[in-house]
Design an enzyme around this catalytic site. Structure first.
Site, short mmCIF file in Angstrom:
data_model
loop_
_atom_site.label_atom_id
_atom_site.label_comp_id
_atom_site.label_asym_id
_atom_site.label_seq_id
_atom_site.Cartn_x
_atom_site.Cartn_y
_atom_site.Cartn_z
N SER A 4 14.82 -44.98 12.43
CA SER A 4 15.77 -44.77 11.35
C SER A 4 15.16 -45.09 9.97
CB SER A 4 17.03 -45.59 11.62
OG SER A 4 18.07 -45.23 10.76
N ASP A 63 3.62 -38.88 4.29
CA ASP A 63 3.65 -37.56 3.65
C ASP A 63 3.00 -37.56 2.28
OD1 ASP A 63 4.91 -36.60 5.85
OD2 ASP A 63 6.82 -36.11 4.88
N LYS A 88 14.68 -41.05 15.13
CA LYS A 88 16.09 -41.00 14.74
C LYS A 88 16.18 -40.41 13.33
CE LYS A 88 20.23 -43.81 13.92
NZ LYS A 88 20.44 -43.45 12.50
#
Length: 540
Positions: free
Chosen positions: A309, A320, A334
């Site tokens: 999460s 990223d 999640k």
């Protein structure tokens, strides 16, 4: 119909009405719900009350209040939500209060962690033992030690109580008193502590220290209201460092805004941290508001299969943007965001309202179709073994990353597997109980090491407790044994923080993560170049 039954049915009615309200919000682009929808809802409520009435009238046993609550709060409502997805959930009053307490990062009590342990002489075969008092709390200041057995609270025996009942008796309003009677090894009679309850902080950063010269280490247990501030405080304390390991292993997530604020400390102003897309509310994009302050040092983020999460939001954003090297195991996966709605009687509905996407556009949610709730959380056979069918995205500098099934680490570090000998030592609380015996008539200094003399005493202790082992077992697990002995002794003598440091300094996964700092430095250099290239293109 009994009053308790009426209350239970009222709770269900309010709950389903709340769901209907949410449904109307979700479809708010339509002028009004159709008459057919309203009629269907009335029919559903009528069907539910008819079924419940049949159960109440004809069930083999009388439905008392506890069984009614269990049927409603633990059965009907959660089952309905789990048909939708694994993360929508309903909180009864006790669970809702606990969730709020966890989010706030504080409670009122005396400040100790406790655990049930076997005791053949006890009524229920268990005793409640202090694992450790939290530093700076009433328990710590009073001199309560790990291994103390709680035998009474305000004169009431704890015999037959579980740890939840004991914890609830220890909590209470700030400034109130509670008398705790302890049995301590080596003490001829019980010790009575008069404790004044106080605000007990729950730190999400439970460990932050210089694990190597110039290298900081931060362990984040979850994301709650104070997390980003705690991370900032740790960075300020470190000062000028030339490397950082962020440990997110076992971090189940928490508050989205705190994940965003934490990532903010390591990214550049304006960069995307995460975006949310749902049906009920407008899409949201969360960007870095302030950005990294100070030197641009390499970062290694350590994750495992239970990193989930909000912790995946942080690791995904840093990956990223090429700001950190992610190492460890593929994370939980999640990618669903829950909004918590308070319903009646201090209950709460955590309903999935968004999907979240990492900056490169990855949805990392694992597949949960045709998967039982138990298998989804614990079996995890669906963890991707190859990337052939996974969504492909690119980082800022052009590295390939994958969506679906969690955050894939840049470098894999396997979780060490416990063996039969290790399981046996932990199951019998060998290290914890040895510490009580070892420190019963001595104190140690910080230069303490587990030498041959200590190992011999540990062997003698195992024999006295009839805990099976062989010399071959000890020799093949010697580093692990010594680390556990030292960690428990340091926890008891110097506090929980010092015990955690001992464990981190030995941890083989952390040691391996540190070896990847040169690769993290190369990645940090790439991220700087990518940022410069982006800035240059925007100014042309």
């Amino acid at each position: 119909m009994h009053s308790h039954t009426r209350r239970a049915l009222f709770s269900v009615t309010v709950f389903l009405a709340t769901c209907a309200l949410l449904g109307s919000l979700i479809n708010r682009n339509v002028a009004a719900q159709s008459a057919t929808d309203e009629s269907t809802l009335r029919d559903d409520l009528h069907d539910f009350t008819n079924v419940y009435a049949l159960v109440e009238q004809n069930y083999a046993e009388k439905l008392d209040g506890d069984k009614v609550d269990k049927a409603i709060y633990d059965g009907a409502i959660p089952a309905m939500l789990h048909v939708l997805d694994p993360h929508s959930n309903f909180y009864d009053p006790k669970a809702f209060a606990q969730m709020r307490e966890d989010q706030h990062g504080k409670y009122y009590g005396v400040g100790m962690s406790i655990q049930p342990q076997p005791d053949p002489t006890a009524k229920n075969g268990m005793k409640i033992v202090v694992l450790a008092p939290f530093e700076g709390t009433p328990s710590y200041r009073a001199g309560i030690r790990p291994g103390d057995v709680i035998v009474a609270i305000d004169g009431k025996s704890t015999t037959g109580m579980d740890s939840v009942m004991v914890a609830s008796l220890l909590k209470g309003p700030k400034g109130t008193h509670v008398s705790v009677t302890m049995q301590r090894e080596g003490s001829p009679k019980p010790l009575v502590f008069d404790l004044t309850r106080d605000e007990i902080p729950r730190y999400s950063v439970d460990l932050a220290f210089m694990i190597r010269p110039g290298i900081g280490y931060i362990h984040i247990t979850n994301f709650m209201e104070t997390t980003s501030r705690e991370v900032g405080d740790a960075l300020d304390k470190f000062g000028d460092i030339h490397g950082l390991v962020i440990d997110l292993r076992g971090n189940p997530g928490g508050l989205l805004n705190e994940a965003v604020n934490t990532a903010d400390k390591f990214l550049q102003k304006g960069q995307i941290v995460v975006s949310q897309h749902g049906r009920a509310f407008p899409d949201q994009v969360y960007r870095v508001g302030h950005g990294e302050q100070g030197p641009h040092f390499p970062i290694v983020v350590l994750v495992n299969r239970n990193t989930a999460s909000a912790a995946e939001i942080v690791s995904g954003a840093l990956q990223d943007h090429d700001r950190a090297l992610i190492v460890g195991e593929t994370t939980f996966g999640k990618g669903l965001v829950q909004t918590v709605f308070q319903t009646s009687d201090n209950t709460g509905l955590a309903l999935t309202t968004y999907h979240y996407y990492t900056p490169s556009g990855r949805l990392i949610q694992r597949n949960y179709d045709h998967v039982s709730l138990y298998d989804y959380y614990y079996v995890r056979d669906d963890v991707p073994t190859n990337n052939a069918d996974r969504e492909v995205k690119l980082t800022d500098s052009g590295r390939t990353v994958y969506g679906g099934g969690g955050i894939t680490p840049d470098e894999k570090i396997a979780q060490p597997q416990a063996n039969t000998f290790q399981d046996n030592m932990l199951r019998n609380y060998a290290f914890f109980n040895f510490t009580r015996s070892y420190l019963a008539n001595r104190a140690i200094t910080r230069d303490f090491t587990v030498d041959d003399a200590v190992m011999q005493q540990f062997k003698n202790f195992l024999k006295s407790q009839q805990i099976d082992y062989t010399d071959a077992d000890l020799n093949s697990n010697l580093d692990w044994v010594k680390s556990n002995i030292k960690a428990e002794i340091f926890t008891s003598q110097f506090g929980q923080l010092e015990g955690l440091k001992v464990r981190a300094e030995w941890d083989p996964q952390i040691a391996k993560a540190l070896t990847f700092l040169p690769e993290a430095q190369a990645l940090a250099d790439r991220s700087v170049k990518a940022d410069q290239k982006t800035t240059a293109s925007l100014t042309q």
